[in-house]
Design a protein around this motif. Structure first.
Motif, PDB file in Angstrom:
ATOM      1  N   SER A   1       0.839  -1.203   0.000  1.00  0.00           N
ATOM      2  CA  SER A   1       0.000   0.000   0.000  1.00  0.00           C
ATOM      3  C   SER A   1       0.871   1.248   0.000  1.00  0.00           C
ATOM      4  CB  SER A   1      -0.918   0.014   1.219  1.00  0.00           C
ATOM      5  OG  SER A   1      -0.166   0.267   2.393  1.00  0.00           O
ATOM      6  N   TYR A   2       0.287   2.341  -0.466  1.00  0.00           N
ATOM      7  CA  TYR A   2       1.020   3.610  -0.525  1.00  0.00           C
ATOM      8  C   TYR A   2       1.437   4.043   0.883  1.00  0.00           C
ATOM      9  CZ  TYR A   2       2.225   8.244  -2.330  1.00  0.00           C
ATOM     10  OH  TYR A   2       2.895   9.383  -2.694  1.00  0.00           O
ATOM     11  N   GLY A   3       0.530   3.841   1.876  1.00  0.00           N
ATOM     12  CA  GLY A   3       0.837   4.230   3.259  1.00  0.00           C
ATOM     13  C   GLY A   3       2.014   3.470   3.827  1.00  0.00           C
ATOM     14  N   ALA A   4       2.046   2.142   3.593  1.00  0.00           N
ATOM     15  CA  ALA A   4       3.158   1.327   4.103  1.00  0.00           C
ATOM     16  C   ALA A   4       4.470   1.711   3.408  1.00  0.00           C
ATOM     17  CB  ALA A   4       2.862  -0.153   3.888  1.00  0.00           C
ATOM     18  N   PHE A   5       4.386   2.020   2.103  1.00  0.00           N
ATOM     19  CA  PHE A   5       5.583   2.391   1.340  1.00  0.00           C
ATOM     20  C   PHE A   5       6.177   3.707   1.860  1.00  0.00           C
ATOM     21  CE2 PHE A   5       7.844   4.019  -2.456  1.00  0.00           C
ATOM     22  CZ  PHE A   5       8.662   2.917  -2.713  1.00  0.00           C
ATOM     23  N   THR A   6       5.315   4.701   2.091  1.00  0.00           N
ATOM     24  CA  THR A   6       5.822   5.989   2.597  1.00  0.00           C
ATOM     25  C   THR A   6       6.387   5.841   4.010  1.00  0.00           C
ATOM     26  OG1 THR A   6       3.578   6.585   3.310  1.00  0.00           O
ATOM     27  CG2 THR A   6       4.310   7.444   1.202  1.00  0.00           C
ATOM     28  N   THR A   7       5.729   5.016   4.860  1.00  0.00           N
ATOM     29  CA  THR A   7       6.251   4.780   6.219  1.00  0.00           C
ATOM     30  C   THR A   7       7.628   4.128   6.154  1.00  0.00           C
ATOM     31  OG1 THR A   7       4.008   4.510   7.066  1.00  0.00           O
ATOM     32  CG2 THR A   7       5.777   3.673   8.445  1.00  0.00           C
ATOM     33  N   LEU A   8       7.793   3.178   5.214  1.00  0.00           N
ATOM     34  CA  LEU A   8       9.087   2.523   5.032  1.00  0.00           C
ATOM     35  C   LEU A   8      10.177   3.540   4.693  1.00  0.00           C
ATOM     36  CD1 LEU A   8      11.023   0.127   4.484  1.00  0.00           C
ATOM     37  CD2 LEU A   8       9.975  -0.082   2.222  1.00  0.00           C
ATOM     38  N   LEU A   9       9.869   4.452   3.782  1.00  0.00           N
ATOM     39  CA  LEU A   9      10.847   5.469   3.384  1.00  0.00           C
ATOM     40  C   LEU A   9      11.205   6.389   4.556  1.00  0.00           C
ATOM     41  CD1 LEU A   9       9.465   6.511  -0.131  1.00  0.00           C
ATOM     42  CD2 LEU A   9      11.369   4.968   0.363  1.00  0.00           C
ATOM     43  N   VAL A  10      10.175   6.806   5.315  1.00  0.00           N
ATOM     44  CA  VAL A  10      10.412   7.695   6.461  1.00  0.00           C
ATOM     45  C   VAL A  10      11.311   7.013   7.489  1.00  0.00           C
ATOM     46  CG1 VAL A  10       9.325   8.872   8.421  1.00  0.00           C
ATOM     47  CG2 VAL A  10       8.269   8.992   6.161  1.00  0.00           C
ATOM     48  N   GLU A  11      11.014   5.744   7.797  1.00  0.00           N
ATOM     49  CA  GLU A  11      11.810   5.012   8.791  1.00  0.00           C
ATOM     50  C   GLU A  11      13.232   4.793   8.309  1.00  0.00           C
ATOM     51  OE1 GLU A  11      11.070   4.253  11.909  1.00  0.00           O
ATOM     52  OE2 GLU A  11       9.251   5.375  11.523  1.00  0.00           O
ATOM     53  N   ALA A  12      13.389   4.494   7.011  1.00  0.00           N
ATOM     54  CA  ALA A  12      14.731   4.308   6.453  1.00  0.00           C
ATOM     55  C   ALA A  12      15.536   5.599   6.549  1.00  0.00           C
ATOM     56  CB  ALA A  12      14.629   3.845   5.002  1.00  0.00           C
ATOM     57  N   GLY A  13      14.888   6.739   6.228  1.00  0.00           N
ATOM     58  CA  GLY A  13      15.555   8.038   6.318  1.00  0.00           C
ATOM     59  C   GLY A  13      15.941   8.381   7.740  1.00  0.00           C
ATOM     60  N   SER A  14      15.027   8.152   8.698  1.00  0.00           N
ATOM     61  CA  SER A  14      15.318   8.442  10.111  1.00  0.00           C
ATOM     62  C   SER A  14      16.492   7.603  10.605  1.00  0.00           C
ATOM     63  CB  SER A  14      14.087   8.145  10.980  1.00  0.00           C
ATOM     64  OG  SER A  14      13.015   8.967  10.612  1.00  0.00           O
ATOM     65  N   SER A  15      16.523   6.320  10.194  1.00  0.00           N
ATOM     66  CA  SER A  15      17.610   5.431  10.614  1.00  0.00           C
ATOM     67  C   SER A  15      18.949   5.907  10.052  1.00  0.00           C
ATOM     68  CB  SER A  15      17.349   4.002  10.133  1.00  0.00           C
ATOM     69  OG  SER A  15      16.122   3.533  10.651  1.00  0.00           O
ATOM     70  N   ALA A  16      18.948   6.355   8.804  1.00  0.00           N
ATOM     71  CA  ALA A  16      20.186   6.857   8.195  1.00  0.00           C
ATOM     72  C   ALA A  16      20.673   8.116   8.910  1.00  0.00           C
ATOM     73  CB  ALA A  16      19.954   7.150   6.715  1.00  0.00           C
ATOM     74  N   LEU A  17      19.730   8.986   9.301  1.00  0.00           N
ATOM     75  CA  LEU A  17      20.114  10.228   9.984  1.00  0.00           C
ATOM     76  C   LEU A  17      20.734   9.948  11.351  1.00  0.00           C
ATOM     77  CD1 LEU A  17      17.173  12.665   9.196  1.00  0.00           C
ATOM     78  CD2 LEU A  17      19.513  12.795   8.380  1.00  0.00           C
ATOM     79  N   LYS A  18      20.219   8.917  12.031  1.00  0.00           N
ATOM     80  CA  LYS A  18      20.736   8.606  13.369  1.00  0.00           C
ATOM     81  C   LYS A  18      22.201   8.187  13.327  1.00  0.00           C
ATOM     82  CE  LYS A  18      16.428   7.872  15.683  1.00  0.00           C
ATOM     83  NZ  LYS A  18      15.285   6.984  15.864  1.00  0.00           N
ATOM     84  N   LYS A  19      22.631   7.716  12.169  1.00  0.00           N
ATOM     85  CA  LYS A  19      24.042   7.352  12.000  1.00  0.00           C
ATOM     86  C   LYS A  19      24.938   8.570  12.197  1.00  0.00           C
ATOM     87  CE  LYS A  19      27.016   4.966   8.656  1.00  0.00           C
ATOM     88  NZ  LYS A  19      27.108   4.432   7.290  1.00  0.00           N
ATOM     89  N   PHE A  20      24.380   9.759  11.901  1.00  0.00           N
ATOM     90  CA  PHE A  20      25.144  10.999  12.049  1.00  0.00           C
ATOM     91  C   PHE A  20      24.911  11.651  13.414  1.00  0.00           C
ATOM     92  CE2 PHE A  20      24.683  10.280   7.563  1.00  0.00           C
ATOM     93  CZ  PHE A  20      25.939  10.579   7.065  1.00  0.00           C
ATOM     94  N   LYS A  21      24.151  10.948  14.296  1.00  0.00           N
ATOM     95  CA  LYS A  21      23.880  11.430  15.659  1.00  0.00           C
ATOM     96  C   LYS A  21      23.302  12.839  15.645  1.00  0.00           C
ATOM     97  CE  LYS A  21      27.420   8.619  17.909  1.00  0.00           C
ATOM     98  NZ  LYS A  21      27.941   7.882  16.773  1.00  0.00           N
ATOM     99  N   ARG A  22      22.299  13.051  14.796  1.00  0.00           N
ATOM    100  CA  ARG A  22      21.716  14.388  14.691  1.00  0.00           C
ATOM    101  C   ARG A  22      20.416  14.536  15.487  1.00  0.00           C
ATOM    102  NH1 ARG A  22      24.160  17.924  10.985  1.00  0.00           N
ATOM    103  NH2 ARG A  22      22.758  19.342  12.026  1.00  0.00           N
ATOM    104  N   GLY A  23      20.117  13.599  16.400  1.00  0.00           N
ATOM    105  CA  GLY A  23      18.920  13.732  17.238  1.00  0.00           C
ATOM    106  C   GLY A  23      17.642  13.365  16.497  1.00  0.00           C
ATOM    107  N   GLU A  24      16.508  13.941  16.959  1.00  0.00           N
ATOM    108  CA  GLU A  24      15.202  13.615  16.385  1.00  0.00           C
ATOM    109  C   GLU A  24      14.994  14.357  15.058  1.00  0.00           C
ATOM    110  OE1 GLU A  24      13.443  11.315  17.884  1.00  0.00           O
ATOM    111  OE2 GLU A  24      14.935  11.271  19.478  1.00  0.00           O
ATOM    112  N   SER A  25      14.138  13.778  14.201  1.00  0.00           N
ATOM    113  CA  SER A  25      13.856  14.423  12.921  1.00  0.00           C
ATOM    114  C   SER A  25      12.366  14.303  12.594  1.00  0.00           C
ATOM    115  CB  SER A  25      14.686  13.778  11.803  1.00  0.00           C
ATOM    116  OG  SER A  25      14.428  12.396  11.740  1.00  0.00           O
TER     117      SER A  25
END
Length: 436
Positions: free
Chosen positions: A354-378
């Motif tokens: 579903s479109y909703g599950a796909f967008t949630t997947l992208l958001v979670e993947a992006g948040s996980s990548a950002l945490k690698k840089f220790k930039r806090g919440e996004s």
């Protein structure tokens, strides 16, 4: 001053748990129109102060705190199962501790049935009576009735006997669903969970001067304060930037920012955090429907609350939780990739993701990548999906998020999604960074 609506809600909250209330009675007691009383009762239902049952009336029930929100009252059970109250109406406000399904011999059933529980059973008259004597309420499935003596006993003990046309399995499913929905609500942090209450809120009046600002600043060490008029209505907000270089006798109402952004008690913490980042503000006044100041929240309060929520044990699962549970991180020195399997719950009517599950997947993947840089919440600011192929259930996906540009407040990312080396999705997303 409190409005008629607020006065009625305060009056309802002051009533003893278990009291029956009516539109006519409230209109008479508080000298308001029946229309005003009706609207206030509906609001009280939304706030879970009362429960209205067909052919019984409106009953004042115990307001639940977040820690016991999953406990239901018998009045709520009646509404969940479309039930009819056969007896024990005076006990509808009581809270049940557990429910027992009566699919065993009578003596075995009674071992599990104790005070405060709800026995779900069919047309077994002796069982109904014994359950009441043990201090339990009874829910009769299949639309059956019970003996008149049992109804009288229920009235004497103030323990409800409820009849529903649904079968036992359906009833248990409906009650479980209601508890599950409550647990999901429990996990969503609202402003009312973190707000600095009115008695601890420092504020200025519109008639104050810069002198009063400096005195309040010295005693609290806060940099910003809400400004209210003589009726306690929010009219502005003043910060250290507004008073720099100003004279002590300069009036606050000429320096303050008028019509400040505000939130209500029922605003989610995530929404408040998003607005604070977007508007670049550190303090949000909390107001009621009439614009009267109720308290304040700071950016620090929001950040702490979001971090605390992530450490809490999860109970009720939302669609987002289901997606998160399927995500596996695959990190190497060069890049962060996310592996993911599409489950049946995440598909649309065509059996594709579903479109909703796909967008949630992208958001979670992006948040996980950002945490690698220790930039806090996004927080996601915007998203563009410009390529998406249908992906069937049980398919394994690999998401490759890539940072294109990063500033102190914003990150722009590009996403590629692969299924067995075939490109099935491309997107671009901007995140706002919430830093201390």
């Amino acid at each position: 001053m409190a409005t008629k609506h607020e006065k009625i809600l305060q009056y309802i909250e002051s009533l003893p748990v278990g009291d029956k209330i009516s539109v006519r009675q409230i209109a008479k007691d508080i000298s308001v129109s029946e229309g005003t009383a009706y609207r206030a009762i509906k609001e009280a239902e939304t706030r879970r102060l009362v429960s209205t049952i067909e052919r019984v009336g409106t009953i004042r029930i115990e307001k639940k705190k977040k820690e016991n929100i999953e406990r239901l009252t018998f009045a709520e059970i009646v509404n969940i199962v479309d039930g009819q109250v056969l007896g024990g109406k005076d006990g509808l406000h009581k809270t049940l501790t557990k429910f027992v399904i009566g699919a065993m011999k009578l003596e075995d059933m009674m071992r599990y049935t104790d005070a405060g529980s709800l026995l779900i059973v069919g047309n077994r008259g002796r069982t109904h009576e014994n359950a009441l004597k043990e201090g339990a309420a009874v829910l009769i499935t299949g639309g059956f009735d019970t003996a008149e003596d049992t109804k009288k006993l229920a009235d004497e003990l103030e323990l409800p006997i409820i009849s529903t046309s649904y079968d036992t399995f359906t009833v248990a499913t409906m009650i479980n669903r209601a508890i599950y929905d409550q647990l999901i609500k429990k996990e969503i942090l609202l402003i009312e969970d973190i707000v600095v209450s009115m008695k601890d809120t420092a504020f200025l009046k519109s008639t104050d001067t810069v002198r009063e600002y400096h005195l309040l600043n010295a005693s609290t060490t806060h940099g910003g304060f809400p400004v209210v008029d003589k009726h306690h209505k929010i009219v502005g907000i003043v910060t250290s930037r507004d008073v720099i270089g100003k004279q002590d006798d300069d009036p606050i109402d000429r320096l303050m920012t008028r019509n400040p952004i505000t939130v209500s008690m029922k605003t989610s913490v995530a929404t408040a955090g998003h607005r604070m980042i977007w508007e670049g503000i550190d303090l949000l006044p909390v107001v009621n429907d009439q614009g009267l100041l109720q308290g304040v929240i700071s950016r620090q309060d929001v950040l702490k609350a979001l971090q605390m929520a992530q450490r809490q044990p999860q109970h009720g699962e939302t669609i987002d939780d289901l997606v998160k549970n399927e995500i596996k991180m695959a990190r190497d020195a060069e890049e962060t990739t996310v592996e993911f399997t599409v489950t049946p719950q995440m598909t649309n009517q065509f059996g594709a993701i579903s479109y909703g599950a796909f967008t949630t997947l992208l958001v979670e993947a992006g948040s996980s990548a950002l945490k690698k840089f220790k930039r806090g919440e996004s927080v996601v600011e915007n998203m563009t999906i410009y390529h998406m192929k249908p992906v069937q259930m049980e398919t394994s996906l690999v998401v490759k998020p890539r940072i294109l540009d990063m500033s102190r407040k914003f990150v722009k990312m590009d996403f590629e999604v692969y299924s067995e080396a075939i490109l099935v999705g491309k997107a671009m997303m901007t995140f706002q960074l919430l830093e201390r």
